[in-house]
Design an enzyme around this catalytic site. Structure first.
Site, PDB file in Angstrom:
ATOM      1  N   ASN B  21       0.868  -1.184   0.000  1.00  0.00           N
ATOM      2  CA  ASN B  21       0.000   0.000   0.000  1.00  0.00           C
ATOM      3  C   ASN B  21       0.902   1.229   0.000  1.00  0.00           C
ATOM      4  OD1 ASN B  21      -1.439   2.347   1.264  1.00  0.00           O
ATOM      5  ND2 ASN B  21      -3.163   0.933   1.142  1.00  0.00           N
ATOM      6  N   THR B  44      -5.221  -0.403  -2.527  1.00  0.00           N
ATOM      7  CA  THR B  44      -5.670   0.949  -2.193  1.00  0.00           C
ATOM      8  C   THR B  44      -6.801   0.836  -1.173  1.00  0.00           C
ATOM      9  OG1 THR B  44      -6.502   3.056  -3.046  1.00  0.00           O
ATOM     10  CG2 THR B  44      -7.178   1.091  -4.266  1.00  0.00           C
ATOM     11  N   GLU B  45      -6.734   1.651  -0.120  1.00  0.00           N
ATOM     12  CA  GLU B  45      -7.584   1.402   1.048  1.00  0.00           C
ATOM     13  C   GLU B  45      -9.073   1.641   0.799  1.00  0.00           C
ATOM     14  OE1 GLU B  45      -4.937   3.416   0.957  1.00  0.00           O
ATOM     15  OE2 GLU B  45      -5.164   5.191   2.224  1.00  0.00           O
ATOM     16  N   ASN B  46      -9.413   2.360  -0.282  1.00  0.00           N
ATOM     17  CA  ASN B  46     -10.832   2.507  -0.586  1.00  0.00           C
ATOM     18  C   ASN B  46     -11.423   1.234  -1.187  1.00  0.00           C
ATOM     19  OD1 ASN B  46      -9.092   3.319  -2.799  1.00  0.00           O
ATOM     20  ND2 ASN B  46     -10.957   3.772  -3.925  1.00  0.00           N
ATOM     21  N   SER B  86     -11.069  -4.126   2.976  1.00  0.00           N
ATOM     22  CA  SER B  86      -9.788  -3.460   2.753  1.00  0.00           C
ATOM     23  C   SER B  86      -8.997  -3.324   4.049  1.00  0.00           C
ATOM     24  CB  SER B  86     -10.048  -2.082   2.138  1.00  0.00           C
ATOM     25  OG  SER B  86      -8.850  -1.369   2.032  1.00  0.00           O
TER      26      SER B  86
END
Lengths: 236, 212
Positions: B21, B44-46, B86
């Site tokens: 990340n 990606t954290e979304n 996530s």
């Protein structure tokens, strides 16, 4: 079973001082039409619950509620994208409740799943310790946060059938989680189809969680809106 | 200093098969320099795993974006999911490495990146979860702030994002390893001397004598 209503009817479900969860992630996959209706209706003193503020620079999507000074309290993980919001927080016009992003999400999930708390090690050794209760489990320190539940959640999905079964496109981000965590759940979708058209394996949120379906912009319209936004901000 | 030095130097840390990340800014740029033959799976954290470069105009998808809501593409084999999934990846220890920017980092590996009291208020976003949960934490930043003040300190002065988590610090001047007993200089950037690094670093460098 969910009921299809117009955005004008849906926005009446949100009252002054309501707590409103808004799905999306810093501007992506947000319910644009419902936000515009909330702005037009000038609903005041809202507690807004969203994972982050609106699109970078402010004034877009959730940023419109900020510009229109409709927010009394903001529950979130990140406000850095909206300078107008930061200004109102600094001026104490908006009360801010922060938690780390993963904690925020689990608080919403707990609120929707009937759990009493979220217990996480994230934030130990930081100021976040002041925002929660510290507990020890098996000799390890954790922070205990309360669940988040809202009066109304407005979420964004790709499409819905008339039972309120939702299918997502791309990153569903916070939408399926928020769909579980409010008294009234309004799903804004690109298209509404007959029951059976969304294969059961493609359903991201079962209709049991959804109260109202609202026709938002179509997928093609949203694509145009986002391309224009991304081009104007040098992201595409 | 070669152009994009920090981003290129970060890329040397990528190993084949890693789930990574990348924070916004310089860390994200490092994806442009992933060595040939090395496959790195970007998260990606979304809610995306295995994303690729930004799309061409006209080919974007309004629901395929990175954590900054900027358009991206998904690579074959990539997956999209919700944010709870996530952060299960992130907090649950499934991500091999994260690369983040910072305002300060100290010789104990503590990182400050989310708040300057009275000046900067952004919220911590996903940074605290990433720093807690990822197996390896790399801090990538300029060696000093815009006033020339040291950002690598004995002890962070700003509110922490996480305590004692940094493994590697990559700046425009040097690379440091953070061990249990302190900060070790591992590498000097081209044209930089050890005495210059010593002067621009507030933290104690355990092995500085070996470099002088």
């Amino acid at each position: 079973m969910a009921m299809q209503i117009t955005p004008e009817e849906a926005v009446k479900k949100i009252k002054n001082k309501s707590s409103v969860m808004i799905g999306g992630f810093l501007g992506a996959a947000v319910p644009l039409v419902m936000i515009d209706k909330m702005v037009a209706e000038k609903i005041k003193d809202l507690t807004v619950i969203s994972i982050g503020a609106g699109y970078r620079g402010g004034g877009v999507d959730i940023g419109k509620l900020v510009l229109n000074r409709q927010i009394a309290k903001y529950i979130t993980a990140h406000v850095g994208t909206d300078p107008n919001l930061i200004k109102q927080i600094v001026n104490q016009e908006i009360e801010l409740e922060l938690s780390p992003m993963g904690t925020f999400v689990e608080r919403v999930r707990a609120g929707g799943a009937g759990l009493g708390a979220v217990v996480t090690p994230v934030g130990i050794g930081t100021e976040v310790e002041d925002m929660a209760e510290k507990i020890i489990i098996d000799e390890k320190e954790y922070l205990l946060f309360k669940p988040i539940h809202a009066d109304v959640a407005i979420i964004k999905a790709f499409r819905s059938d008339s039972l309120g079964n939702l299918q997502y496109k791309g990153m569903s981000n916070t939408n399926p989680i928020m769909a579980t965590a409010a008294d009234i759940v309004i799903a804004e979708v690109d298209e509404i189809v007959e029951v059976g058209e969304i294969n059961c394996e493609a359903i991201g949120t079962p209709g049991i969680f959804v109260d109202y379906i609202v026709q938002g912009h179509t997928y093609e319209e949203r694509k145009e809106i986002y391309e224009a936004l991304w081009i104007s901000t040098n992201k595409l | 200093m070669p152009k994009n030095y920090i981003a290129k130097r970060i890329a040397k840390e990528f190993k084949d098969g890693m789930y990574v990340n990348l924070g916004i800014g310089i860390p994200t740029e490092s994806a442009n320099y992933i060595p040939e033959g090395t496959h790195v799976y970007l998260q990606t954290e979304n809610g995306g795993l295995m994303f690729g470069p930004k799309p061409q105009r006209g080919e974007s998808n309004p629901d395929i974006a990175n954590a900054g809501a900027e358009p991206i593409t998904m690579l074959p084999g990539g997956a999209v999911f919700d944010v709870a999934t996530s952060f299960a990846m992130i907090r649950g220890g499934h991500i091999d490495m994260t690369v983040v920017g910072a305002l300060e980092v100290d010789q104990e590996g503590s990182i400050a990146s989310w708040k300057i009291p009275g000046k900067l208020l952004t919220g911590m976003g996903g940074a605290m979860d990433l720093l807690y949960g990822c197996k390896e934490v790399i801090v990538a930043m300029t060696h000093t702030d815009k006033y020339g003040k040291a950002k690598i300190r004995k002890k962070c002065t700003l509110p922490l994002t996480a305590a004692g988590v940094a493994d590697l610090i990559i700046t425009d001047k040097a690379v440091f390893r953070v061990n249990k007993d302190g900060l070790y200089l591992e590498e000097l950037a081209p044209g930089v001397t050890a005495s210059e690094v010593k002067q621009l670093t507030e933290a104690e460098i355990v092995n500085i004598k070996e470099w002088e």
